[in-house]
Design an enzyme around this catalytic site. Structure first.
Site, PDB file in Angstrom:
ATOM      1  N   LYS A 128     -20.861  52.208 -11.603  1.00  0.00           N
ATOM      2  CA  LYS A 128     -20.516  52.484 -10.305  1.00  0.00           C
ATOM      3  C   LYS A 128     -20.370  53.867 -10.056  1.00  0.00           C
ATOM      4  O   LYS A 128     -20.563  54.015  -8.761  1.00  0.00           O
ATOM      5  CB  LYS A 128     -18.888  51.869 -10.338  1.00  0.00           C
ATOM      6  CG  LYS A 128     -18.288  51.895  -9.218  1.00  0.00           C
ATOM      7  CD  LYS A 128     -17.005  51.042  -9.276  1.00  0.00           C
ATOM      8  CE  LYS A 128     -16.322  51.004  -7.821  1.00  0.00           C
ATOM      9  NZ  LYS A 128     -15.129  50.483  -7.622  1.00  0.00           N
ATOM     10  N   PHE A 171     -12.586  45.793 -17.436  1.00  0.00           N
ATOM     11  CA  PHE A 171     -12.575  44.643 -16.701  1.00  0.00           C
ATOM     12  C   PHE A 171     -14.077  44.536 -16.011  1.00  0.00           C
ATOM     13  O   PHE A 171     -14.575  45.244 -15.353  1.00  0.00           O
ATOM     14  CB  PHE A 171     -11.676  44.659 -15.341  1.00  0.00           C
ATOM     15  CG  PHE A 171     -11.923  43.384 -14.518  1.00  0.00           C
ATOM     16  CD1 PHE A 171     -11.425  42.206 -15.051  1.00  0.00           C
ATOM     17  CD2 PHE A 171     -12.254  43.408 -13.131  1.00  0.00           C
ATOM     18  CE1 PHE A 171     -11.613  41.084 -14.150  1.00  0.00           C
ATOM     19  CE2 PHE A 171     -12.522  42.444 -12.367  1.00  0.00           C
ATOM     20  CZ  PHE A 171     -11.912  41.129 -12.776  1.00  0.00           C
ATOM     21  N   GLN A 172     -14.642  43.215 -16.333  1.00  0.00           N
ATOM     22  CA  GLN A 172     -16.048  42.847 -15.926  1.00  0.00           C
ATOM     23  C   GLN A 172     -16.832  43.874 -16.739  1.00  0.00           C
ATOM     24  O   GLN A 172     -18.193  44.073 -16.144  1.00  0.00           O
ATOM     25  CB  GLN A 172     -15.909  42.683 -14.516  1.00  0.00           C
ATOM     26  CG  GLN A 172     -15.274  41.426 -13.883  1.00  0.00           C
ATOM     27  CD  GLN A 172     -15.488  41.321 -12.674  1.00  0.00           C
ATOM     28  OE1 GLN A 172     -16.108  41.756 -11.815  1.00  0.00           O
ATOM     29  NE2 GLN A 172     -15.254  39.911 -12.206  1.00  0.00           N
ATOM     30  N   GLU A 226     -25.837  33.513  -9.100  1.00  0.00           N
ATOM     31  CA  GLU A 226     -26.388  34.563  -9.456  1.00  0.00           C
ATOM     32  C   GLU A 226     -27.639  34.042  -9.955  1.00  0.00           C
ATOM     33  O   GLU A 226     -28.920  34.684  -9.915  1.00  0.00           O
ATOM     34  CB  GLU A 226     -25.766  35.615 -10.301  1.00  0.00           C
ATOM     35  CG  GLU A 226     -24.968  36.578  -9.657  1.00  0.00           C
ATOM     36  CD  GLU A 226     -23.369  35.892  -9.908  1.00  0.00           C
ATOM     37  OE1 GLU A 226     -23.477  34.731 -10.069  1.00  0.00           O
ATOM     38  OE2 GLU A 226     -22.514  36.636  -9.613  1.00  0.00           O
ATOM     39  N   MET A 279     -37.138  12.770 -18.214  1.00  0.00           N
ATOM     40  CA  MET A 279     -37.961  13.250 -19.121  1.00  0.00           C
ATOM     41  C   MET A 279     -37.479  12.933 -20.667  1.00  0.00           C
ATOM     42  O   MET A 279     -38.348  12.712 -21.369  1.00  0.00           O
ATOM     43  CB  MET A 279     -38.519  14.759 -18.960  1.00  0.00           C
ATOM     44  CG  MET A 279     -39.555  15.233 -19.802  1.00  0.00           C
ATOM     45  SD  MET A 279     -41.127  14.059 -19.661  1.00  0.00           S
ATOM     46  CE  MET A 279     -42.299  14.910 -18.595  1.00  0.00           C
TER      47      MET A 279
HETATM   48  C1  LIG Z   1     -31.341  24.241 -17.898  1.00  0.00           C
HETATM   49  C2  LIG Z   1     -32.200  22.957 -18.674  1.00  0.00           C
HETATM   50  N1  LIG Z   1     -31.569  22.072 -19.467  1.00  0.00           N
HETATM   51  C3  LIG Z   1     -32.101  20.849 -19.898  1.00  0.00           C
HETATM   52  C4  LIG Z   1     -33.230  20.864 -19.942  1.00  0.00           C
HETATM   53  C5  LIG Z   1     -33.976  19.774 -20.836  1.00  0.00           C
HETATM   54  N2  LIG Z   1     -34.547  18.647 -19.692  1.00  0.00           N
HETATM   55  C6  LIG Z   1     -35.824  18.760 -19.466  1.00  0.00           C
HETATM   56  S1  LIG Z   1     -36.381  17.717 -18.403  1.00  0.00           S
HETATM   57  C7  LIG Z   1     -34.795  17.185 -18.263  1.00  0.00           C
HETATM   58  C8  LIG Z   1     -34.584  15.853 -17.393  1.00  0.00           C
HETATM   59  C9  LIG Z   1     -34.590  16.322 -15.939  1.00  0.00           C
HETATM   60  O1  LIG Z   1     -34.072  15.236 -15.242  1.00  0.00           O
HETATM   61  P1  LIG Z   1     -34.219  15.255 -13.777  1.00  0.00           P
HETATM   62  O2  LIG Z   1     -33.837  16.294 -13.040  1.00  0.00           O
HETATM   63  O3  LIG Z   1     -33.587  14.039 -13.338  1.00  0.00           O
HETATM   64  O4  LIG Z   1     -35.823  14.994 -13.495  1.00  0.00           O
HETATM   65  P2  LIG Z   1     -36.743  13.602 -14.107  1.00  0.00           P
HETATM   66  O5  LIG Z   1     -37.251  13.982 -15.385  1.00  0.00           O
HETATM   67  O6  LIG Z   1     -35.845  12.388 -14.259  1.00  0.00           O
HETATM   68  O7  LIG Z   1     -37.824  13.715 -12.861  1.00  0.00           O
HETATM   69  C10 LIG Z   1     -34.068  17.801 -19.099  1.00  0.00           C
HETATM   70  C11 LIG Z   1     -32.549  17.523 -19.208  1.00  0.00           C
HETATM   71  C12 LIG Z   1     -33.938  21.955 -19.181  1.00  0.00           C
HETATM   72  N3  LIG Z   1     -35.293  21.854 -19.135  1.00  0.00           N
HETATM   73  N4  LIG Z   1     -33.690  22.680 -18.416  1.00  0.00           N
END
Ligand SMILES: Cc1ncc(C[n+]2csc(CCOP(=O)(O)OP(=O)(O)O)c2C)c(N)n1
Ligand SMILES: [Mg+2]
Lengths: 576, 190
Positions: free
Chosen positions: A163, A113-114, A51, A480
C-alpha cells in the site's frame, strides 16, 4: 524529468503504455489509492462480483484477442480469491497480469488485517510473480510482468504491491528495455531438425497433424493453414486447439481424446507420422500412453522445451515459436519435389479410410420428440452461429458436446477451460470476451451446476448491458460426474442431483433482463432465435434429457482405440 | 538414481522458494540442497541432489530451468566434477574406547572440534558416500548425533554461462494526464 506522481498513478501510466484499455477487478482497503487514480478513467475498470471472475473475465478477454488480460484485487481475501483463475490461466497458457494490493511494507509479516502471503500462495499459480516493496522498482516490474506474461509460453504473472508503494511519490521513467538474464525464450527452431521434419513428412504414407492451443497462442493460424494445405495431412485439434483451423476445412477430422470422435482416435492409432504442434500430450487426449499413436514417429514443435519429451519422446524435437517454425517448414515443403506415386496412392487410401471412419461413426445425432436431447441443443446453437459466434463454456458434459458439435470458422471463437476444467468459467469469460469483441455474438453455454457458481455475474452483465446469450443446458445433474457414477459406479448417484434450479425467467427479470425456459423440442429453435434476436442479455434455461451420456468415451486409463461408442446395450453392435 | 545439479540463481526475494517449489510440485525427491553466494553478490549457487528415475533426468533439468530467476541449471551427474559434504558428528563414548575412536576418525580425515568427558565432536568432509561410512563406523562406538551440510559440487570443466541480453520493447507513447487530485497529492488514502 517527468512530474512527481504517486505510485498508484505510475501504475496506471505503465498500464496505459502497455496498451491496456480495460481491466476487471474488485477494490478493497489497500487498493484505494489505485482506484482513486482509476477515477480519472484512463482505463476502463469493470467491477465484477467476485475476484475469481475477474481472472476468468480477463482470460475471456485474452482468449478472444491474444492480448494480455488484466485483473485486480485487494490484499488478503481478494488475492486468495484470484488463485483458481490464475491456475486456470497457467494450465491453458493464457497471458494475464494480475495486480494485487498488499498491506504496507512495515506491516508485512505481522499478520496485519487482510494480510496474506500472496507472493508465496501464488508462486505455483503463476508463470512468475513479484512483490513490490519499493516505488523505484514499480515501473520496471510492471513492464516486466507484461513481457513475461505475453512472451514464450504465455501465462499469468502477478504483481503484489504494498500500500505504501501506491502512496509514495516518485518520477516515472518509461522502461522499454527488459533485462531478465535467466528468462530464455526459444523462437527459431533448429534448422537441422526442421529439415529432418520435412524429410519425414515426405516419406510418410499416413501423416496426421495433432494441433493444440499453442497455434492460437502463437497467433499462427494462417501459417498453420498453409502448412496443412501444403502437406494435405488430416488434422485433429485438441480442446484447446479448436478454431485454429476452420471446422469446415476439408482436412479437419475433429477433436481427439476421451470424448473425441471415433475417426480422430482411430487416425491417431493408425498414423505413421504424428505432427504435434503446440500440444502437450495431455492425458485427456492420449489415454494410456503406450496405446497412443503406437505406430507413429513423432515431430513435436513447442515453444516450451519442458513439454518436449515430457510424456512422449519425439523422433524430431523442435523447440520454437510456431509463428517462426511453421513458415520455415512451409518454405521447405513448397520447394520439395512432390511425393512419389506410391506415397501419393497410400495417402489417398489414408484419407479414404478416415472418411470412412467419419461416415461410420459420426458424433451422435440423437433427436427425440418428447425431450430435448443435449446434442440437438448444440446443433441448434451451431446452426445459429454458422461458425461465426464466440462460444464460451463451463465444464462438464455440455462442454464436451459443444466441442464436438459446434463449428468455429475463425481463430479464438472457442473459449473454454481446458487444463484446469474450472466450473464457473463460462459466464465470466463471456463477459471478458464480449468486452473484447463487442461486434460478436457471444454464447455462454453452461451447465446448471456451473451456472450456479457464476450467478452473481448476472449483475455485471446487466450493469454493462452486455448482450451475452447465456444458454443453460439443464440436465438437473452435475452431469459429467453423474455420467461416471452411472457408468463406473453402478449408477449409485450421490451428491450430483441439482434440485431447486431457479426460475430462469424470474431470475433474469430480477436483474432486469429477459429470460425464458424451454422444454419441448418443437420450441427449441424458436426460443434460441428469440434469444439471439433480442438486443440485450438473455438467459435461456433449456431442459434436456437428464440421463444422456457423452460418447464416444475412452474410460480412464484405456487406450484411445478402446472407445465406448454408446450406451451399454448399443455398444455390442458397434464394437470394433 | 542420484542426479547432481548445479544451479545459478539470481539473488532475488523468493528465488529459493521457486526452485524448491518446482521440485516438490513435480514430485522430485530432494536428497540434499545447498545454497551459497558466488563471486557475484547478485548470484547464488545451489547444488541439488535429487533421487529420480534416470528417464526423468532431462525433464528435471528442463523444469528447473524454467523459473525466471534461474540463470542456468546444469546436470553434473555424468560430468567430471568433485562432490563434497561436511558432517559434524558428536559421539558419546566410554573411556576405554576413546583411543580407538580417534584412530578410526583419523583414517577418514576427521578432526576433533570438541572433546569432553562424555566423548567428542568430530568434523569430517568427503564424498557423501564416504560420510555414510564414517557415520556408520562412529555409531559402533556409542550414541551419535549427526549434522550434514548437504552436498556441494563443482564441475571440473569450465562451462559458459549463457545469459539473455536486454530486450527493447515498443511501448505506447500516450501518457496519462495529471489531474489536480487533492487526495493523491497529499498521499492520503483509505
Ligand atoms: C470448480 C469445480 N468443482 C468441481 C468440478 C468437478 N466437475 C467436473 S464436471 C462437473 C459437473 C458439472 O455439472 P454441470 O455444470 O451441471 O454441467 P453438466 O456436466 O451437467 O453439463 C463437476 C462437478 C470441476 N470441474 N470444477
Ligand atoms: Mg448439469
Amino acid at each position: 524529468m517527468s512530474a512527481l506522481m504517486s505510485g498508484a498513478r505510475m501504475l496506471v501510466e505503465c498500464l496505459v503504455r502497455e496498451g491496456v484499455d480495460c481491466m476487471f477487478g474488485y477494490p478493497g482497503g489497500v487498493t484505494l489509492p489505485f482506484y482513486d487514480v482509476l477515477y480519472d478513467r484512463q482505463i476502463r475498470h469493470i467491477l465484477v462480483r467476485h475476484e475469481e471472475n475477474a481472472v476468468f473475465a480477463a482470460e475471456g478477454y485474452a482468449r478472444a484477442t491474444g492480448k494480455v488480460g488484466v485483473c485486480c484485487a485487494t490484499s488478503g481475501p481478494g488475492a486468495t480469491n484470484l488463485t483458481t483463475g490464475l491456475v486456470d490461466a497457467l494450465m491453458d497458457s493464457i497471458p494475464i497480469v494480475a495486480i494485487t494490493g498488499q498491506v504496507s511494507t512495515m506491516l508485512i509479516g505481522s499478520d496485519a488485517f487482510q494480510e496474506a502471503d500472496t507472493f508465496g500462495i501464488t508462486r505455483s499459480a503463476t508463470k512468475h510473480n513479484y512483490l513490490v516493496k519499493n516505488l523505484e522498482d514499480l515501473p520496471r516490474i510492471v513492464h516486466e510482468a507484461f513481457y513475461v506474461a505475453s512472451t514464450g509460453r504465455p501465462g499469468p504473472v502477478l504483481v503484489d504491491i504494498a500500500k505504501d508503494v501506491f502512496q509514495g511519490q516518485g518520477h516515472y521513467q518509461p522502461v522499454s528495455s527488459i533485462h531478465l538474464p535467466g528468462y530464455k525464450v526459444f523462437t527459431e527452431g533448429h534448422a537441422g531438425q526442421v529439415k529432418r521434419a520435412v524429410q519425414l513428412l515426405r516419406e510418410s504414407s499416413r501423416p496426421l497433424v495433432y494441433a493444440g492451443g499453442g497455434i492460437l497462442a502463437a497467433g499462427a493460424a494462417g501459417e498453420f493453414r498453409e502448412f496443412v494445405e501444403l502437406t494435405d495431412a488430416p488434422v485433429v485439434q485438441t480442446l484447446m486447439g479448436l478454431s485454429a483451423l476452420p471446422s469446415e476445412h476439408p482436412n479437419f477430422i475433429s477433436m481427439p481424446g476421451m470424448h473425441g470422435s471415433y475417426a480422430a482416435n482411430m487416425a491417431l492409432t493408425e498414423t505413421d507420422l504424428l505432427i504435434a504442434l503446440g500440444v502437450r500430450f495431455d492425458d485427456r487426449v492420449t489415454g494410456r500412453l503406450a496405446g497412443f499413436a503406437p505406430h507413429a514417429k513423432v515431430i513435436h514443435v513447442d515453444i516450451d522445451p519442458a513439454e518436449i519429451g515430457k510424456n512422449r519422446a519425439p523422433e524430431v524435437p523442435i523447440v520454437g515459436d510456431l509463428k517462426r517454425v511453421l513458415p520455415k517448414l512451409n518454405k521447405l515443403l513448397s520447394e520439395a519435389p512432390s511425393a512419389g506415386e506410391r506415397i501419393s496412392e497410400e495417402r489417398r487410401a489414408w484419407r479414404r479410410r478416415i472418411r470412412q471412419w467419419k461416415d461410420e461413426h459420426p458424433f451422435s445425432a440423437e433427436t427425440s420428440d418428447s425431450e430435448i436431447k443435449p446434442q440437438s441443443l448444440m446443433r441448434e446453437i451451431d446452426r445459429l452461429s454458422g461458425g461465426q459466434a464466440i462460444v464460451t463454456t463451463d465444464v462438464g458434459q455440455h462442454q464436451m458436446w459443444a466441442a464436438q458439435l459446434i463449428r468455429f470458422n475463425e481463430p479464438r471463437l472457442w473459449i473454454t477451460s481446458g487444463g484446469l476444467g474450472s466450473m464457473g468459467f463460462g459466464v465470466p469469460s463471456a463477459i471478458g470476451a464480449q468486452f473484447a469483441r463487442p461486434d460478436k455474438l457471444v454464447f455462454a453455454i453452461v451447465g446448471d451446476g456451473g451456472f450456479q457458481m457464476s450467478i452473481p455475474e448476472l449483475s455485471t452483465i446487466a450493469a454493462n448491458g452486455l448482450p451475452i446469450k447465456i444458454v443453460v443446458m439443464n440436465n438437473g445433474y452435475l452431469g459429467m460426474v453423474r455420467q461416471w457414477q452411472t457408468l463406473f459406479f453402478n449408477n449409485r448417484l450421490c451428491g450430483v442431483q441439482l434440485d431447486c434450479f431457479p426460475d430462469a425467467e424470474k431470475l433474469a427479470a430480477a436483474y432486469g433482463f429477459q429470460g425464458a425456459v424451454v422444454e419441448k423440442p418443437s420450441e427449441l429453435a424458436a426460443a434460441l432465435e428469440r434469444a439471439v434476436r433480442h438486443p440485450g442479455p438473455y438467459l435461456l434455461n433449456v431442459k434436456v434429457s437428464p440421463m444422456e451420456c457423452v460418447y464416444p468415451m475412452v474410460p480412464a486409463g484405456g487406450a484411445i482405440s478402446e472407445m465406448v461408442l454408446g450406451p451399454p446395450q448399443a455398444e455390442a453392435a458397434a464394437a470394433i | 538414481m542420484r542426479q547432481v545439479i548445479s544451479l545459478l540463481l539470481e539473488n532475488k526475494p523468493g528465488s529459493l522458494m521457486r526452485v524448491t517449489g518446482v521440485l516438490s510440485q513435480r514430485g522430485y525427491n530432494i536428497e540434499s540442497l545447498t545454497v551459497g553466494r558466488t563471486l557475484d553478490p547478485e548470484v547464488s549457487r545451489m547444488t541439488i541432489v535429487v533421487d529420480v528415475d534416470s528417464a526423468l533426468c532431462q525433464q528435471v533439468i528442463k523444469q528447473i530451468n524454467k523459473p525466471v530467476n534461474v540463470l542456468q541449471a546444469t546436470d553434473l551427474t555424468d560430468a567430471p566434477k568433485v562432490v563434497r559434504e561436511l558432517a559434524l558428528v558428536r559421539v558419546r563414548t566410554a573411556q576405554g574406547s576413546r583411543g580407538a575412536l580417534l584412530k578410526e576418525a583419523e583414517i577418514f580425515g576427521g578432526r576433533v572440534v570438541d572433546s569432553s568427558t562424555e566423548g567428542f565432536a568430530i568434523e569430517v568432509t568427503g564424498a557423501p558416500e564416504k560420510l555414510n561410512e564414517f557415520i556408520d563406523v562412529m555409531g559402533t562406538y556409542g550414541e551419535i548425533d549427526v549434522t550434514r551440510s548437504g552436498a556441494v559440487a563443482i564441475a571440473l570443466e569450465a562451462r559458459k554461462l549463457r545469459l539473455q541480453p536486454p530486450v527493447e520493447r515498443q511501448l505506447s507513447a500516450v501518457s496519462v494526464q495529471l489531474s489536480a487530485n487533492p487526495s493523491e497529492a497529499e498521499g492520503v488514502g483509505g
